[in-house]
Design a protein around this motif. Sequence first.
Motif, mmCIF file in Angstrom:
data_model
loop_
_atom_site.group_PDB
_atom_site.id
_atom_site.type_symbol
_atom_site.label_atom_id
_atom_site.label_comp_id
_atom_site.label_asym_id
_atom_site.label_seq_id
_atom_site.Cartn_x
_atom_site.Cartn_y
_atom_site.Cartn_z
ATOM 1 N N MET A 1 -0.826 -1.093 7.475
ATOM 2 C CA MET A 1 -1.794 -1.058 6.385
ATOM 3 C C MET A 1 -2.823 -2.154 6.607
ATOM 4 N N ASN A 2 -4.061 -1.829 6.264
ATOM 5 C CA ASN A 2 -5.152 -2.784 6.350
ATOM 6 C C ASN A 2 -5.586 -3.192 4.951
ATOM 7 N N TYR A 3 -6.254 -4.333 4.887
ATOM 8 C CA TYR A 3 -6.714 -4.878 3.606
ATOM 9 C C TYR A 3 -8.195 -5.200 3.696
ATOM 10 N N TRP A 4 -8.878 -5.035 2.557
ATOM 11 C CA TRP A 4 -10.332 -5.156 2.526
ATOM 12 C C TRP A 4 -10.793 -5.817 1.241
ATOM 13 N N LEU A 5 -12.045 -6.215 1.230
ATOM 14 C CA LEU A 5 -12.734 -6.643 0.025
ATOM 15 C C LEU A 5 -14.020 -5.824 -0.029
ATOM 16 N N MET A 6 -14.242 -5.150 -1.164
ATOM 17 C CA MET A 6 -15.400 -4.273 -1.316
ATOM 18 C C MET A 6 -16.186 -4.709 -2.543
ATOM 19 N N MET A 41 -11.210 2.085 7.943
ATOM 20 C CA MET A 41 -10.305 2.255 6.801
ATOM 21 C C MET A 41 -9.455 3.511 6.972
ATOM 22 N N ARG A 42 -8.198 3.398 6.543
ATOM 23 C CA ARG A 42 -7.259 4.512 6.617
ATOM 24 C C ARG A 42 -6.672 4.790 5.237
ATOM 25 N N LEU A 43 -6.224 6.014 5.046
ATOM 26 C CA LEU A 43 -5.607 6.388 3.777
ATOM 27 C C LEU A 43 -4.487 5.402 3.433
ATOM 28 N N GLY A 44 -4.488 4.954 2.194
ATOM 29 C CA GLY A 44 -3.456 4.030 1.738
ATOM 30 C C GLY A 44 -3.803 2.565 1.894
ATOM 31 N N ASP A 45 -4.852 2.252 2.668
ATOM 32 C CA ASP A 45 -5.289 0.857 2.756
ATOM 33 C C ASP A 45 -5.651 0.368 1.358
ATOM 34 N N LEU A 46 -5.504 -0.928 1.136
ATOM 35 C CA LEU A 46 -5.828 -1.528 -0.156
ATOM 36 C C LEU A 46 -7.024 -2.452 -0.027
ATOM 37 N N ALA A 47 -7.775 -2.553 -1.116
ATOM 38 C CA ALA A 47 -8.954 -3.428 -1.137
ATOM 39 C C ALA A 47 -9.086 -4.068 -2.503
ATOM 40 N N PHE A 48 -9.699 -5.222 -2.516
ATOM 41 C CA PHE A 48 -10.095 -5.820 -3.785
ATOM 42 C C PHE A 48 -11.428 -5.228 -4.193
ATOM 43 N N PHE A 49 -11.545 -4.896 -5.458
ATOM 44 C CA PHE A 49 -12.829 -4.509 -6.043
ATOM 45 C C PHE A 49 -13.439 -5.810 -6.524
ATOM 46 N N TYR A 50 -14.560 -6.169 -5.927
ATOM 47 C CA TYR A 50 -15.203 -7.454 -6.173
ATOM 48 C C TYR A 50 -16.534 -7.225 -6.877
ATOM 49 N N HIS A 51 -16.695 -7.833 -8.038
ATOM 50 C CA HIS A 51 -17.965 -7.750 -8.758
ATOM 51 C C HIS A 51 -18.918 -8.780 -8.182
ATOM 52 N N GLY A 66 -9.783 8.488 0.669
ATOM 53 C CA GLY A 66 -10.549 9.393 1.526
ATOM 54 C C GLY A 66 -11.213 8.596 2.626
ATOM 55 N N GLU A 67 -10.930 8.939 3.864
ATOM 56 C CA GLU A 67 -11.489 8.201 5.000
ATOM 57 C C GLU A 67 -12.963 8.537 5.213
ATOM 58 N N ALA A 81 -19.366 7.144 3.974
ATOM 59 C CA ALA A 81 -18.766 6.606 2.760
ATOM 60 C C ALA A 81 -17.267 6.860 2.832
ATOM 61 N N VAL A 82 -16.522 6.170 1.998
ATOM 62 C CA VAL A 82 -15.094 6.436 1.829
ATOM 63 C C VAL A 82 -14.861 6.741 0.351
ATOM 64 N N HIS A 83 -13.703 7.279 0.037
ATOM 65 C CA HIS A 83 -13.346 7.505 -1.359
ATOM 66 C C HIS A 83 -12.252 6.517 -1.755
ATOM 67 N N VAL A 84 -12.374 6.013 -2.969
ATOM 68 C CA VAL A 84 -11.435 5.010 -3.472
ATOM 69 C C VAL A 84 -10.919 5.429 -4.846
#
Length: 135
Positions: A1-6, A41-51, A66-67, A81-84
């Motif tokens: 699993m990968n991790y992101w900040l969006m 990004m791959r299905l199931g990866d997690l990200a922080f939603f950052y304002h 969605g990849e 784009a990806v779907h979250v």
Amino acid sequence: MNYWLMKSEPDAFSYDDLVAKGKAEWDGVRNHAAQGHMRAMRLGDLAFFYHSNIGVEAVGIIEIVGEAAPDSTDDSGKWIAVHVAPREKLAKPVSLKVMKADSALANMLMLRQSRLSVAPLTAAEFDHIVALSKA
């Protein structure tokens, strides 16, 4: 699993907006480096939603559902784009100021390249930010 900040400007699209929709296309990203991260990004990866701009803080965790696919807002066909979907709201937001002051996050890419709207995180960085949200 990968991790992101969006990052998203909350007056344009906030975490609460995502919760209300249930799922959304993460579109409009027009930076080549950020696009590269989205392609990874791959299905199931997690990200922080950052304002960004207003609040300037991580407020929730989202999941990649969605990849990479063509961005529906791009007539040129050049951008993807990806779907979250929302996973959970953080117990308390973690501000940029807190992240910058924490030595455990000193190597976080977003802190070194603050203009990136999508950036990778290590598992340790992700876990540390989650812990900060519970402190």
